[in-house]
Design a protein around this motif. Structure first.
Motif, PDB file in Angstrom:
ATOM      1  N   ARG A   1       0.831  -1.206   0.000  1.00 35.02           N
ATOM      2  CA  ARG A   1       0.000   0.000   0.000  1.00 35.02           C
ATOM      3  C   ARG A   1       0.861   1.248   0.000  1.00 35.02           C
ATOM      4  O   ARG A   1       0.512   2.253  -0.635  1.00 35.02           O
ATOM      5  CB  ARG A   1      -0.942  -0.024   1.213  1.00 35.02           C
ATOM      6  N   LEU A   2       2.000   1.190   0.692  1.00 38.47           N
ATOM      7  CA  LEU A   2       2.912   2.323   0.706  1.00 38.47           C
ATOM      8  C   LEU A   2       3.530   2.534  -0.678  1.00 38.47           C
ATOM      9  O   LEU A   2       3.619   3.668  -1.157  1.00 38.47           O
ATOM     10  CB  LEU A   2       4.004   2.084   1.752  1.00 38.47           C
ATOM     11  N   CYS A   3       3.916   1.447  -1.320  1.00 44.07           N
ATOM     12  CA  CYS A   3       4.467   1.554  -2.684  1.00 44.07           C
ATOM     13  C   CYS A   3       3.421   2.106  -3.652  1.00 44.07           C
ATOM     14  O   CYS A   3       3.736   2.933  -4.520  1.00 44.07           O
ATOM     15  CB  CYS A   3       4.957   0.189  -3.159  1.00 44.07           C
ATOM     16  N   ALA A   4       2.166   1.660  -3.494  1.00 44.34           N
ATOM     17  CA  ALA A   4       1.096   2.133  -4.372  1.00 44.34           C
ATOM     18  C   ALA A   4       0.865   3.633  -4.184  1.00 44.34           C
ATOM     19  O   ALA A   4       0.614   4.365  -5.148  1.00 44.34           O
ATOM     20  CB  ALA A   4      -0.187   1.360  -4.097  1.00 44.34           C
ATOM     21  N   ALA A   5       0.957   4.107  -2.937  1.00 47.76           N
ATOM     22  CA  ALA A   5       0.738   5.528  -2.673  1.00 47.76           C
ATOM     23  C   ALA A   5       1.782   6.389  -3.380  1.00 47.76           C
ATOM     24  O   ALA A   5       1.485   7.487  -3.850  1.00 47.76           O
ATOM     25  CB  ALA A   5       0.760   5.788  -1.173  1.00 47.76           C
ATOM     26  N   TYR A   6       3.022   5.865  -3.473  1.00 47.17           N
ATOM     27  CA  TYR A   6       4.097   6.602  -4.129  1.00 47.17           C
ATOM     28  C   TYR A   6       4.246   6.223  -5.601  1.00 47.17           C
ATOM     29  O   TYR A   6       5.094   6.774  -6.305  1.00 47.17           O
ATOM     30  CB  TYR A   6       5.411   6.391  -3.390  1.00 47.17           C
ATOM     31  N   GLY A   7       3.443   5.284  -6.064  1.00 45.94           N
ATOM     32  CA  GLY A   7       3.425   4.938  -7.483  1.00 45.94           C
ATOM     33  C   GLY A   7       4.690   4.279  -7.978  1.00 45.94           C
ATOM     34  O   GLY A   7       5.028   4.397  -9.154  1.00 45.94           O
ATOM     35  N   ARG A   8       5.397   3.553  -7.093  1.00 45.89           N
ATOM     36  CA  ARG A   8       6.644   2.893  -7.498  1.00 45.89           C
ATOM     37  C   ARG A   8       7.013   1.818  -6.486  1.00 45.89           C
ATOM     38  O   ARG A   8       6.514   1.820  -5.345  1.00 45.89           O
ATOM     39  CB  ARG A   8       7.772   3.913  -7.590  1.00 45.89           C
ATOM     40  N   GLU A   9       7.879   0.921  -6.901  1.00 39.29           N
ATOM     41  CA  GLU A   9       8.467  -0.044  -5.981  1.00 39.29           C
ATOM     42  C   GLU A   9       9.571   0.679  -5.212  1.00 39.29           C
ATOM     43  O   GLU A   9      10.530   1.170  -5.801  1.00 39.29           O
ATOM     44  CB  GLU A   9       9.040  -1.233  -6.757  1.00 39.29           C
ATOM     45  N   LEU A  10       9.434   0.735  -3.884  1.00 39.48           N
ATOM     46  CA  LEU A  10      10.359   1.522  -3.081  1.00 39.48           C
ATOM     47  C   LEU A  10      11.623   0.765  -2.665  1.00 39.48           C
ATOM     48  O   LEU A  10      12.579   1.391  -2.199  1.00 39.48           O
ATOM     49  CB  LEU A  10       9.643   2.051  -1.829  1.00 39.48           C
ATOM     50  N   LYS A  11      11.640  -0.539  -2.834  1.00 38.33           N
ATOM     51  CA  LYS A  11      12.817  -1.311  -2.426  1.00 38.33           C
ATOM     52  C   LYS A  11      14.068  -0.791  -3.149  1.00 38.33           C
ATOM     53  O   LYS A  11      14.092  -0.648  -4.368  1.00 38.33           O
ATOM     54  CB  LYS A  11      12.617  -2.790  -2.745  1.00 38.33           C
ATOM     55  N   GLY A  12      15.106  -0.496  -2.355  1.00 39.76           N
ATOM     56  CA  GLY A  12      16.350   0.031  -2.905  1.00 39.76           C
ATOM     57  C   GLY A  12      16.331   1.522  -3.148  1.00 39.76           C
ATOM     58  O   GLY A  12      17.351   2.113  -3.526  1.00 39.76           O
ATOM     59  N   PHE A  13      15.188   2.166  -2.922  1.00 36.05           N
ATOM     60  CA  PHE A  13      15.031   3.593  -3.190  1.00 36.05           C
ATOM     61  C   PHE A  13      15.511   4.400  -1.987  1.00 36.05           C
ATOM     62  O   PHE A  13      15.329   4.007  -0.831  1.00 36.05           O
ATOM     63  CB  PHE A  13      13.561   3.896  -3.481  1.00 36.05           C
TER      64      PHE A  13
END
Length: 213
Positions: free
Chosen positions: A59-71
């Motif tokens: 849900r957090l990744c969806a809110a930011y519109g991207r896969e956050l792993k490694g970001f």
């Protein structure tokens, strides 16, 4: 903390640490916080010493519109705030502080929604610095997940050092309780034009009568 997710994760973390400055990262059981997983994340320091997402909820990744792993975590914030965010995370990684951030998440089209973010330290040794956290909106507008968050404005933040010792306030001298019964004043205490005066606690009561016509 205002949001249920932040409060629940803090209590879980606090139970695990059991008086220590932080629980071990191996003690975190995803099944214990399964209702929170969609909004949770784990940060680690990369080879450059920058905080990056090791894991991030769907849900957090969806809110930011991207896969956050490694970001990069600080890169989610405005350039002027990135150094502050980095310092706050350093206090989590190295001092085992707890950080709470209230911020306004702004979408790419200018919509906004208030978010609350909680970052909690994990004990993994100097070679494995980790941080457990949760970030969730105060409410979920219809556009969240379809209109990605592209900016963040800090509203308030708080850092708590769990190792800080509280200083006990100085003791106040005892204050005697006032007498409950009225104390008659002598004649010198009588005010002109009034009858006798009596003191009840901190009040001065004057005996008076009706004015004669």
């Amino acid at each position: 903390m205002k949001l249920a997710g932040s409060i629940a994760l803090f209590h879980y973390w606090n139970r695990l640490r059991d008086g220590r400055s932080a629980p071990k990262r191996t003690e975190i059981e995803p099944a214990d916080i399964k209702k929170l997983l969609a909004d949770t994340f784990i940060l680690e320091k990369d080879t450059r010493g920058e905080a990056v997402f090791r894991l991030a909820g769907t849900r957090l990744c969806a809110a930011y519109g991207r896969e956050l792993k490694g970001f990069s975590f600080p890169s989610l914030w405005r350039p002027k705030d990135q150094q502050l965010i980095s310092r706050l995370l350093d206090s989590v990684f190295h001092k085992h502080s707890v950080v709470l951030i209230a911020y306004e998440a702004i979408s790419r089209t200018g919509r906004s929604v208030p978010f609350e973010l909680l970052a909690l330290p994990l004990e993994g040794g100097p070679e494995s610095l980790r941080c457990l956290g949760v970030a969730a909106p105060a409410h979920r507008p219809f556009w969240l997940g379809a209109d990605p968050i592209g900016d963040a404005v800090i509203d308030a933040l708080r850092t708590v050092d769990p190792n800080a010792k509280k200083t006990a306030p100085p003791e106040r001298p005892a204050i005697g309780a006032p007498e409950l019964a009225p104390i008659e004043l002598d004649a010198a205490s009588t005010l002109a034009g009034y009858g006798r005066a009596r003191r009840i606690r901190h009040l001065l009561v004057l005996d008076g009568g009706r004015d004669e016509e």
